[in-house]
Design a protein around this motif. Sequence first.
Motif, PDB file in Angstrom:
ATOM      1  N   ASN B 538      -0.648  31.944   7.516  1.00 16.68           N
ATOM      2  CA  ASN B 538      -1.214  31.651   8.836  1.00 16.68           C
ATOM      3  C   ASN B 538      -0.650  32.568   9.925  1.00 16.68           C
ATOM      4  N   VAL B 539       0.595  32.989   9.779  1.00 19.63           N
ATOM      5  CA  VAL B 539       1.148  33.963  10.740  1.00 19.63           C
ATOM      6  C   VAL B 539       0.379  35.281  10.618  1.00 19.63           C
ATOM      7  N   GLU B 540       0.164  35.720   9.385  1.00 21.56           N
ATOM      8  CA  GLU B 540      -0.578  36.968   9.164  1.00 21.56           C
ATOM      9  C   GLU B 540      -2.016  36.848   9.690  1.00 21.56           C
ATOM     10  N   LYS B 541      -2.598  35.699   9.418  1.00 17.56           N
ATOM     11  CA  LYS B 541      -3.961  35.449   9.890  1.00 17.56           C
ATOM     12  C   LYS B 541      -4.010  35.497  11.419  1.00 17.56           C
ATOM     13  N   ALA B 542      -3.008  34.887  12.047  1.00 15.43           N
ATOM     14  CA  ALA B 542      -2.967  34.857  13.515  1.00 15.43           C
ATOM     15  C   ALA B 542      -2.862  36.272  14.079  1.00 15.43           C
ATOM     16  N   PHE B 543      -2.098  37.121  13.390  1.00 14.73           N
ATOM     17  CA  PHE B 543      -2.015  38.525  13.822  1.00 14.73           C
ATOM     18  C   PHE B 543      -3.419  39.119  13.861  1.00 14.73           C
ATOM     19  N   ASN B 544      -4.176  38.878  12.802  1.00 13.60           N
ATOM     20  CA  ASN B 544      -5.535  39.439  12.719  1.00 13.60           C
ATOM     21  C   ASN B 544      -6.481  38.803  13.742  1.00 13.60           C
ATOM     22  N   VAL B 545      -6.315  37.501  13.954  1.00 16.86           N
ATOM     23  CA  VAL B 545      -7.164  36.815  14.941  1.00 16.86           C
ATOM     24  C   VAL B 545      -6.913  37.405  16.323  1.00 16.86           C
ATOM     25  N   ARG B 546      -5.657  37.693  16.624  1.00 17.42           N
ATOM     26  CA  ARG B 546      -5.331  38.353  17.908  1.00 17.42           C
ATOM     27  C   ARG B 546      -6.040  39.699  18.047  1.00 17.42           C
ATOM     28  N   GLU B 547      -6.272  40.342  16.902  1.00 12.94           N
ATOM     29  CA  GLU B 547      -6.910  41.662  16.905  1.00 12.94           C
ATOM     30  C   GLU B 547      -8.436  41.566  16.911  1.00 12.94           C
ATOM     31  N   GLY B 548      -8.953  40.330  16.894  1.00 13.45           N
ATOM     32  CA  GLY B 548     -10.398  40.155  17.000  1.00 13.45           C
ATOM     33  C   GLY B 548     -11.105  39.825  15.688  1.00 13.45           C
ATOM     34  N   PHE B 549     -10.343  39.620  14.626  1.00 13.35           N
ATOM     35  CA  PHE B 549     -10.976  39.334  13.326  1.00 13.35           C
ATOM     36  C   PHE B 549     -11.338  37.854  13.213  1.00 13.35           C
ATOM     37  N   ASP B 550     -12.453  37.581  12.564  1.00 11.07           N
ATOM     38  CA  ASP B 550     -12.881  36.209  12.303  1.00 11.07           C
ATOM     39  C   ASP B 550     -13.827  36.195  11.099  1.00 11.07           C
ATOM     40  N   ARG B 551     -14.615  35.136  10.958  1.00 13.26           N
ATOM     41  CA  ARG B 551     -15.435  34.959   9.769  1.00 13.26           C
ATOM     42  C   ARG B 551     -16.350  36.159   9.494  1.00 13.26           C
ATOM     43  N   ARG B 552     -16.822  36.793  10.549  1.00 14.95           N
ATOM     44  CA  ARG B 552     -17.754  37.917  10.373  1.00 14.95           C
ATOM     45  C   ARG B 552     -17.141  39.046   9.533  1.00 14.95           C
ATOM     46  N   HIS B 553     -15.828  39.129   9.566  1.00 13.78           N
ATOM     47  CA  HIS B 553     -15.160  40.230   8.862  1.00 13.78           C
ATOM     48  C   HIS B 553     -14.797  39.866   7.427  1.00 13.78           C
TER      49      HIS B 553
END
Lengths: 91, 621
Positions: B538-553
Amino acid sequence: MGKVTVKFYQDVRDAAGVPSVEVETEGPTPLTLFLNNLAERFEKLKPMLANLQTERAAVIVLVNGRAPIPPSSAVLVGGEEISILPMVEGG
Amino acid sequence: MQGAYMGKILRVNLTDKKVSESPLPEEYVRKYIGGRGIAARLLYDVMSPGTDPLSPDSKMVWGTGPLTGLPVQACSSGWVVTAKSPATGTYFRSRCVSNLGIMLKRSGYDFLIIEGKAESPTYVYIDNGEVEFGDASSLWGTTTDLAEYLLKNHLIRNPRVETAVIGPAGERLVKYAIIQCGTRQLGRGGMGAIMGSKNLKALAVYGDKPIPIADEELLKELVREQIAQLSAAHGAKRMQRYGTAAIHTLINQIGDYPYKNFWGTYFPEHEKLDGEGRVKRTIRNAGCPNCLINCWKITYVREGPYAGAWVDGPEYETFCTFGGLLDISNLDATIAANQLADLYGIDTISAGVAIAFAIEAFERGIITTKDTDGMVLKWRDEEVMMKLIKKIAFREGFGDLLAEGVKIASERIGKGSEEFAIHIKGLELPAYDPRPVKAHGLGMVTSNIGGSHALSYGTQEVFGLPTAVDRFAVEGKGKLTKFNQDRLTWGECCIWCTFPTRTEWHKPDLLTKIVAAATGIDFGGFDSALKIGERVWNVEKAFNVREGFDRRHDTLPARFLKEPIPEGPSKGQKFELEPMLDEYYQARGWDVATGLPTRNKLEELGLKDIADDLEKMGRLR
């Protein structure tokens, strides 16, 4: 009557002494019975074919590229290709 | 802390050559254990969202685990680098097995943060805690082997140091440039390009400080049990003989082997690349210190057009990406190509996929000799493979485009080439087709680093271990993927080797006891281990979410979604993305519609501060 092709790979092939064999089956044959008969024919395969799909398994058995789950669920009717490969890891 | 940790983080700024130390936070040890876990958290802390990964503000976190350097099986030389990848724009972790991690720890540090940009080519030498910045001008432009030789023997004059160097590809910011560490690599995600962007040609480390162990007698006893478990595993014995390429035949026989740029999944000539030919060319077995498996294979070509080529490998992936993926079945050519890639410093997986993409584009008439510097690109052409490896590494002509990776290359070429540009989030896929192994495929789709098999492996589908699962089934794969990801994430926090851990040849409960004996900290049993893995994920995921990543990716190239496998044991299979993704997000406790984390889940995992961060950005559900 049907014909089943069995292909051996890597050190399973060493144990069998041949790369492949064709086996005639008389009507529908459970995979486990088929493998027991195979082990009788190729003595060195016997220990390898024990404990399939357990953590102690020495080989992976595929029927037309798929591992029957559990092995006892598979019945051979002829025309299948069985692959017997050593248990491996990697990648 | 009682054992296994050195208790310090080293921070090195290349811009002003400032060096600082800080204590390893005990809270982070308790929550993330070490290795990938603490490195991920440190990266989250020190890297601002939106940072260009190739800018001076970009950071690299080099991390060891509590087991790095200890007399334990299947882990001792493992370590990681985490950073924001120039290939994907996501969080990235690249894992290596070389003695550099041991040296870093014995030098007094569990983690190393590198930031800034040197004015000119530089190397950093860490000697038992003393940091020296050296002039690497004479190394700039050299291949990785020469850089390592000169660094050890002429610049530092200590042949016992362990090194991490980049080749010409890293200097040229090839998006999948590697870091070469002895004969091993930090292979994926362009970590070498980040070093190149910082004018950092090399890192060298030497240390001889003792690593503390909390309960040495108990650890010895537990390791004896570990040896017994590993010795009883048949697969471990096969890895001793064949290395990671042991799986080559199996992957082909189940119809999962990428053939001709993932068009097919069965390579008719696979036996030419399989085990015995490689065994004949293996002149030395090697492996991590203390490991009985010894899965590294030093192979050497004694005759023919590639005589003299040698490599520590090829690993399974390279046998495919420089083999069947290009319809090449010459083992010697594969070895020679692997050697070239290591010397120039590019990832063999991404390079092979980029070459396969180019060949298919050429075959379809989307590109022509006008685009390829006059080269006719075709399958089964070893010369094309060799030429393109060099062109990519040096960014020469057409190679400059392929050096960007297939995502960007296909976007620039257009004309429908995006449909067969084989990547997830910009990272080229490894040697598994997602269509016939659904959990394995879903693991790659949802991986926090893009198209990698290394963060989640469907062992249940591929090997039937630890429990066999129908690989074509769709239902249940979301939950299974979460389990596989959390398990491997925990393993990489401790720094366990992935192979015996994911198949459970050594039992998880034993491994948790070993970690407790080494550290003196009771992290709990396997259930707690999985919770720690989930927290880190979840920490790694949060890093990516901060960068704009979500289900579309979290998706795949159209090839896997639209084209059924044309032949072989997995004929007819496509990848059923949406239902598996729904189930996966539900299992993760995330918002199904967006794939974003929820406050409930993050707080349950003790990550309230991260939930607050995401909420401020409007990225929390």
